[in-house]
Each structure stands twice: as structure tokens, then as C-alpha cells.
Scaffold this motif. Structure first.
Motif, PDB file in Angstrom:
ATOM      1  N   LEU A 189      20.293  22.355  -8.384  1.00  0.00           N
ATOM      2  CA  LEU A 189      20.472  21.821  -9.736  1.00  0.00           C
ATOM      3  C   LEU A 189      19.591  20.607  -9.976  1.00  0.00           C
ATOM      4  CD1 LEU A 189      24.374  22.001  -9.911  1.00  0.00           C
ATOM      5  CD2 LEU A 189      22.716  23.642 -10.823  1.00  0.00           C
ATOM      6  N   ASP A 190      19.426  19.810  -8.950  1.00  0.00           N
ATOM      7  CA  ASP A 190      18.723  18.535  -9.113  1.00  0.00           C
ATOM      8  C   ASP A 190      17.751  18.355  -7.946  1.00  0.00           C
ATOM      9  OD1 ASP A 190      17.887  15.934  -9.282  1.00  0.00           O
ATOM     10  OD2 ASP A 190      19.890  15.043  -9.152  1.00  0.00           O
ATOM     11  N   PRO A 191      16.577  18.981  -8.067  1.00  0.00           N
ATOM     12  CA  PRO A 191      15.614  18.950  -6.960  1.00  0.00           C
ATOM     13  C   PRO A 191      15.307  17.530  -6.477  1.00  0.00           C
ATOM     14  CG  PRO A 191      14.877  20.492  -8.613  1.00  0.00           C
ATOM     15  CD  PRO A 191      16.074  19.793  -9.178  1.00  0.00           C
ATOM     16  N   GLN A 192      15.060  16.622  -7.402  1.00  0.00           N
ATOM     17  CA  GLN A 192      14.705  15.272  -6.957  1.00  0.00           C
ATOM     18  C   GLN A 192      15.878  14.588  -6.262  1.00  0.00           C
ATOM     19  OE1 GLN A 192      11.713  14.289  -6.593  1.00  0.00           O
ATOM     20  NE2 GLN A 192      11.164  16.265  -7.509  1.00  0.00           N
ATOM     21  N   GLY A 193      17.072  14.835  -6.774  1.00  0.00           N
ATOM     22  CA  GLY A 193      18.252  14.265  -6.137  1.00  0.00           C
ATOM     23  C   GLY A 193      18.443  14.831  -4.742  1.00  0.00           C
ATOM     24  N   PHE A 226      18.143  22.882   2.891  1.00  0.00           N
ATOM     25  CA  PHE A 226      18.077  23.501   1.565  1.00  0.00           C
ATOM     26  C   PHE A 226      16.738  23.219   0.899  1.00  0.00           C
ATOM     27  CE2 PHE A 226      22.973  23.517   0.787  1.00  0.00           C
ATOM     28  CZ  PHE A 226      23.080  24.569   1.683  1.00  0.00           C
ATOM     29  N   TYR A 227      16.340  21.966   0.969  1.00  0.00           N
ATOM     30  CA  TYR A 227      15.108  21.613   0.275  1.00  0.00           C
ATOM     31  C   TYR A 227      13.895  22.283   0.919  1.00  0.00           C
ATOM     32  CZ  TYR A 227      12.181  18.858  -2.817  1.00  0.00           C
ATOM     33  OH  TYR A 227      11.306  18.479  -3.804  1.00  0.00           O
ATOM     34  N   GLU A 228      13.894  22.307   2.227  1.00  0.00           N
ATOM     35  CA  GLU A 228      12.779  22.969   2.918  1.00  0.00           C
ATOM     36  C   GLU A 228      12.706  24.442   2.536  1.00  0.00           C
ATOM     37  OE1 GLU A 228      12.247  22.500   7.320  1.00  0.00           O
ATOM     38  OE2 GLU A 228      11.943  24.659   7.260  1.00  0.00           O
ATOM     39  N   LEU A 229      13.852  25.082   2.496  1.00  0.00           N
ATOM     40  CA  LEU A 229      13.861  26.498   2.126  1.00  0.00           C
ATOM     41  C   LEU A 229      13.361  26.695   0.704  1.00  0.00           C
ATOM     42  CD1 LEU A 229      17.133  27.835   3.807  1.00  0.00           C
ATOM     43  CD2 LEU A 229      14.770  28.410   4.379  1.00  0.00           C
ATOM     44  N   LEU A 230      13.765  25.788  -0.169  1.00  0.00           N
ATOM     45  CA  LEU A 230      13.285  25.878  -1.554  1.00  0.00           C
ATOM     46  C   LEU A 230      11.753  25.852  -1.597  1.00  0.00           C
ATOM     47  CD1 LEU A 230      13.778  25.895  -4.618  1.00  0.00           C
ATOM     48  CD2 LEU A 230      13.940  23.394  -4.513  1.00  0.00           C
ATOM     49  N   VAL A 231      11.170  24.919  -0.885  1.00  0.00           N
ATOM     50  CA  VAL A 231       9.709  24.824  -0.860  1.00  0.00           C
ATOM     51  C   VAL A 231       9.097  26.099  -0.278  1.00  0.00           C
ATOM     52  CG1 VAL A 231       7.726  23.579   0.093  1.00  0.00           C
ATOM     53  CG2 VAL A 231       9.731  22.312  -0.689  1.00  0.00           C
ATOM     54  N   ARG A 232       9.660  26.553   0.827  1.00  0.00           N
ATOM     55  CA  ARG A 232       9.061  27.720   1.489  1.00  0.00           C
ATOM     56  C   ARG A 232       9.185  28.973   0.626  1.00  0.00           C
ATOM     57  NH1 ARG A 232      11.841  27.765   7.109  1.00  0.00           N
ATOM     58  NH2 ARG A 232      10.644  29.677   7.416  1.00  0.00           N
ATOM     59  N   TYR A 233      10.281  29.112  -0.091  1.00  0.00           N
ATOM     60  CA  TYR A 233      10.420  30.282  -0.971  1.00  0.00           C
ATOM     61  C   TYR A 233       9.488  30.178  -2.164  1.00  0.00           C
ATOM     62  CZ  TYR A 233      14.195  32.809   1.339  1.00  0.00           C
ATOM     63  OH  TYR A 233      14.925  33.551   2.222  1.00  0.00           O
ATOM     64  N   ARG A 234       9.276  28.968  -2.617  1.00  0.00           N
ATOM     65  CA  ARG A 234       8.314  28.776  -3.694  1.00  0.00           C
ATOM     66  C   ARG A 234       6.926  29.275  -3.278  1.00  0.00           C
ATOM     67  NH1 ARG A 234       8.397  24.639  -7.513  1.00  0.00           N
ATOM     68  NH2 ARG A 234      10.377  24.714  -8.640  1.00  0.00           N
ATOM     69  N   ILE A 235       6.564  28.948  -2.053  1.00  0.00           N
ATOM     70  CA  ILE A 235       5.232  29.316  -1.573  1.00  0.00           C
ATOM     71  C   ILE A 235       5.017  30.819  -1.652  1.00  0.00           C
ATOM     72  CG2 ILE A 235       3.779  29.456   0.511  1.00  0.00           C
ATOM     73  CD1 ILE A 235       4.914  26.680   1.262  1.00  0.00           C
ATOM     74  N   ILE A 236       6.036  31.576  -1.290  1.00  0.00           N
ATOM     75  CA  ILE A 236       5.873  33.024  -1.356  1.00  0.00           C
ATOM     76  C   ILE A 236       6.376  33.558  -2.687  1.00  0.00           C
ATOM     77  CG2 ILE A 236       5.891  33.390   1.136  1.00  0.00           C
ATOM     78  CD1 ILE A 236       8.880  34.207   0.780  1.00  0.00           C
ATOM     79  N   ASP A 237       6.569  32.651  -3.622  1.00  0.00           N
ATOM     80  CA  ASP A 237       6.854  33.038  -4.999  1.00  0.00           C
ATOM     81  C   ASP A 237       8.195  33.746  -5.169  1.00  0.00           C
ATOM     82  OD1 ASP A 237       6.043  32.817  -7.585  1.00  0.00           O
ATOM     83  OD2 ASP A 237       4.937  34.704  -7.621  1.00  0.00           O
ATOM     84  N   GLU A 238       9.207  33.256  -4.473  1.00  0.00           N
ATOM     85  CA  GLU A 238      10.518  33.882  -4.600  1.00  0.00           C
ATOM     86  C   GLU A 238      11.586  32.847  -4.902  1.00  0.00           C
ATOM     87  OE1 GLU A 238      11.627  36.640  -1.531  1.00  0.00           O
ATOM     88  OE2 GLU A 238       9.648  37.559  -1.475  1.00  0.00           O
TER      89      GLU A 238
END
Lengths: 253, 253
Positions: B217-221, B156-168
Motif C-alpha cells: 500500500l505504501d512503498p516508501q513507508g 517484502f520490499y525486495e520481492l516487490l523490486v524483483r517482481y518489477r524487474i520481470i514485469d510481474e
DNA sequence: CGTTGACTTGACGGAAGTCAAAAGGTGTGG
DNA sequence: CCACACCTTTTGACTTCCGTCAAGTCAACG
């Protein structure tokens, strides 16, 4: 002098005289010897040279915070440790010598130069990179969908094929200097369970493992036990290549 | 037109006007739409064109003889399915569309042409390949040394980062069209166990997952739960790049 | 001959798998 | 708009593979 890199890359294509010589020069420039357990590259290191394994055995690994080690791949002679140096800032994992290991050391600039021309050699380097990725994918299959027995059998069989390619598997015996603990680190198991599984493989007369040498007694049996499919190694089929070098593995795949 | 490939490669380096245009042309030539569950590429296929995901979600997978499926990687917009076509004979795994997926289709020759010049763009493609390998290695860590909870959190976290990169990834929400069964195929778990683990992550208020959308909900967590270390993604640090595009992930890494 | 590291074995515990059934959605067609 | 089929999610009970802990063997070596 023996050039395992050339033997390996010839799985992809035959080289012209000139390119072959280039490859030989590459590994002859400068070498460095690493002691067992010594890091060839450490995580976070900013590398300026690439390292090619000429003899010995090394492993890509990563340490988690709690100290657990996971070995992700083994590097045997002919494998390139860090082709990525010219595009990546720093190593995201470490590479450690498992036995005394000799590496050719090549300035990143030289490699960059090689990659500039779209020669057969450049393509061979792409091929090498792409098959390395394929091997990584297979390791994911190992961990996700194979049990302990299949996993260890698969590692053994893959190593057998790879050593055959560089012509170092006479008599189905290959160097195997790993302790059971290291084998555990690479399969994602515990040393105890590795031990039990090895016992089973021995009792089934598939392998013999002693004195740092692995002898495969029953290649076809081991292959079945591993549910092994060689397609991910992207070997030229004997039919096509038909060159002596490419033929060393034909009974295995 | 939106060009996720360009957004992604700009993580590696800024492009000159000319190269940027080249990248835009690349994805604008021809596109192809794939229905959910449809194969974009099948194992054994001899490919003559490369495919770049423009929208949707796809997965690299392999089937074992007993029908078990293992998903090895997810492809989100900007990812290249098969850069290897010009050196490898055939696909050693399949790629399947998980939702309706649009791909740019580029003749292998065009790519080969690109790689001929050692331009910034060529280097960016090497970078992309090398980071893809790094992601694969991380997946091996997942399977070998992380338990179910850590594994799912990590994905989940990896996907969050990767989607951020392409601005989605507005609002820490990302598209997540996978069923629990598919999630199981990718983590090497069973659907039942995935379900139990998701329940736990929800109860801990780390994520919300409904209606094909994953909200963190809690990225750092979540990051802690995953024991996540971003170094394998080889993102330019904000300090260095300092460009708006490279900055989208700075709170995550 | 005592120390050390690798291998072996047993007893027990726990994370994840298996099997099964029920509950909740969703789309289709009558 | 309801009914039905079908898929996905959820939950419970039980099993199993592998991990943990611990003790014991063996060979190498100073």
C-alpha cells in the motif's frame, strides 16, 4: 613463495604445470599491505583490480544507518576479495583488514582474460565463487536457526577447516585476532553475550582462546556443539582426490 | 513466449540479436512442472541439468538435524536454481516448489558451452551469480541486525523490486503464496511471531496480504520500515541504461 | 602510574519463543 | 449442501534468550 590461492583451488582440481605457473604469477605481480582496521575496499568503490588475500585476515562487512556493523564473511589467505569487479559497477559492501593483511593486486583485465578460456583454472574460479555462496548460505542458517553457542562454535569450526585447507592450522590452533566486539559483529550478537558464550565454551573444555590464537581442544565436541555439516564447503572427499593436499582435512569432515 | 530469464539478464546488458535468440532457445527446449511442496532438487543430489524457473515460486532451504527448516532464498521466474552443477559435486541444499512451478531444464553441457565463450551472455551469467551472492549477504544483515518487523518488511520490499524487474508487479501487487509458517522459515522467526508482526504491518497500512497476494500500500513507508538500500541488487541506474526494461523499478530504488 | 582498550560480571528489561486453545478457511465426500 | 477433517491464522499467558546499562578488572604502553 607460498601461494595460498593455489592451495585452496587445488581442493577443486589438480592443475597442469602451465596453469599452476599462471596462478603463481598472478599473486606475485604486485602486492599491497593493509594496516589493521584499514579498508581494503569500501562500499560504493568502483574497483579496477582484484585483491587476493595472501596473509592476514579480512572481513566483508556492511554498516547500517544507525552504525551497526554486520560482518558477513571472513577472508583468510587464498580468498579473493572482489572477483565480481568485471561485472558489477561498484562494491555493495566494504572489506576491512582485521590484522595487517597482504593482498595480491591483479588488474581486472588479467582476470577477465583468465575467465575467457574455459580452462581448469576458470572452472576453479567458478568453483571458488560457488562455494563462497554456499558459505554465505550457511551463515544464514547460523543466524536463523542456531543459538549463540552453536553459532560461535560453528564459526570456529569452519575456520578450523578452512585454515587446514591452506595448511595453517598446526596443532588445531588457528590465528584468531578478533576482539569480542568484532566477533559479535560477525555473529549478530552483542559483545556481552559473546563474552558469556565464550566463557561457556571454555568451561566445557572445547576451546582455548587467548593471545590472538584459538586452540580447539576437542574438535569432535566442538563439531557437535556447532551442529556442523561440512557439505557446504564442497571439499573433495579423501576417497576421490587422494592427493596429499586434499587430505589435510580428512579427520575434520 | 515469455522469457523471464532474458528480462532479468537484460538488467545487466542489452543482448545482440544472436545472443537473445540463444537465451530464448535455452528456456524453450524442455520444461518440467513441479507440484507445490515438491522438491525440484534435493540435498545431496548429483545434478546433470540446470533448472531455470519460468513461473511459480521456489525456495532454497536446508534442514537441520532437529527438523528445523531454514529457507535461504526465494526463486522467482528468471532465477537459475543450480548454475553450479558443472563445478560442484552435488547439491548442498534443497530447492522446493512453493506453488506449482514450471522450470526450463537445460543440459549442463549446454551451459558449460555457453560459459566457454566470454560473450556478453557469459558475463551476464557471472553478473547473475554475483548478484545472487549479494542477495545472500543482505539476508545475513537481515538476520543479524534487523528485528522481526524490519526483516519481514525487507523481504517484502525486495520481492516487490524483483517482481518489477520481470514485469510481474502490476499495481504493486505480487504473488505471495507462502503460509506464515513458511515465512517464518525464511525469516528465522516463529510462526506466532510472524503473525503478530504481520498484524502490525497491516495496522500501519503498509501492506495488505490476503488470498495469496501481497499488495504494497505504501512503498516508501515499507521501504523505510525495512531500512532498505537497493545497492545490493546491482540494478542499472535509469540514468545509464535508459532502456524501457531497466526502468521498471526506478520509482522503487 | 595514569590512560586506554579489551574482557568480565551483575542486575534488569524486552523481543521473540513456547505452549495452548480457539477461530476461520477450504476441500472432500456422503 | 452440509459435515467433517485439516490446515492456517489469530490470540493469550508465560518463559527464555539475548540485549542494555553499568561498573569493575586486567594488561599493555607511553
Amino acid at each position: 613463495m607460498r601461494n595460498p590461492l593455489r592451495l585452496k583451488l587445488e581442493q577443486y582440481a589438480g592443475f597442469e604445470e602451465r596453469e599452476g605457473r599462471r596462478l603463481d604469477e598472478l599473486v606475485a605481480q604486485r602486492t599491497q599491505v593493509f594496516a589493521p582496521k584499514q579498508d581494503i575496499l569500501t562500499e560504493g568503490e568502483k574497483v579496477k583490480e582484484i585483491h587476493i588475500v595472501l596473509s592476514g585476515l579480512a572481513a566483508r562487512y556492511k554498516l547500517l544507518d544507525e552504525g551497526e556493523r554486520q560482518i558477513m564473511a571472513f577472508l583468510i589467505p587464498g580468498d579473493i576479495c572482489d572477483l565480481e569487479v568485471f561485472v558489477l559497477e561498484e562494491m555493495d559492501h566494504g572489506i576491512s583488514a582485521m590484522t595487517e593483511t597482504v593482498c595480491a593486486v591483479v588488474p581486472a583485465e588479467t582476470i577477465k582474460g583468465l575467465l575467457t578460456e574455459m580452462s581448469c583454472l576458470t572452472q576453479a574460479l567458478w568453483w571458488s565463487t560457488m562455494t563462497d555462496s554456499a558459505v554465505l548460505r550457511e551463515r544464514i542458517i547460523d543466524h536463523g536457526r542456531r543459538d549463540a553457542r552453536e553459532r560461535i562454535a560453528h564459526l570456529f569450526y569452519e575456520l578450523l577447516v578452512r585454515y587446514r585447507i591452506i595448511d595453517e592450522a598446526k596443532d588445531n590452533s588457528i590465528p584468531f585476532p578478533l576482539t569480542q566486539e568484532e566477533l559479535a559483529d560477525s555473529t549478530g550478537l552483542t559483545p556481552v553475550h559473546v563474552n558469556r558464550t565464550l566463557k561457556q565454551l571454555r568451561e566445557d573444555r572445547l576451546i582455548e582462546l587467548k593471545g590472538r590464537v584459538l586452540k580447539v581442544l576437542d574438535p569432535q565436541g566442538l563439531r557437535r556443539a556447532a551442529r556442523f555439516n561440512p557439505n557446504y564447503l564442497h571439499l573433495r572427499k579423501a576417497e576421490e582426490g587422494l592427493r596429499g593436499e586434499a587430505d589435510r582435512v580428512k579427520d575434520l569432515v
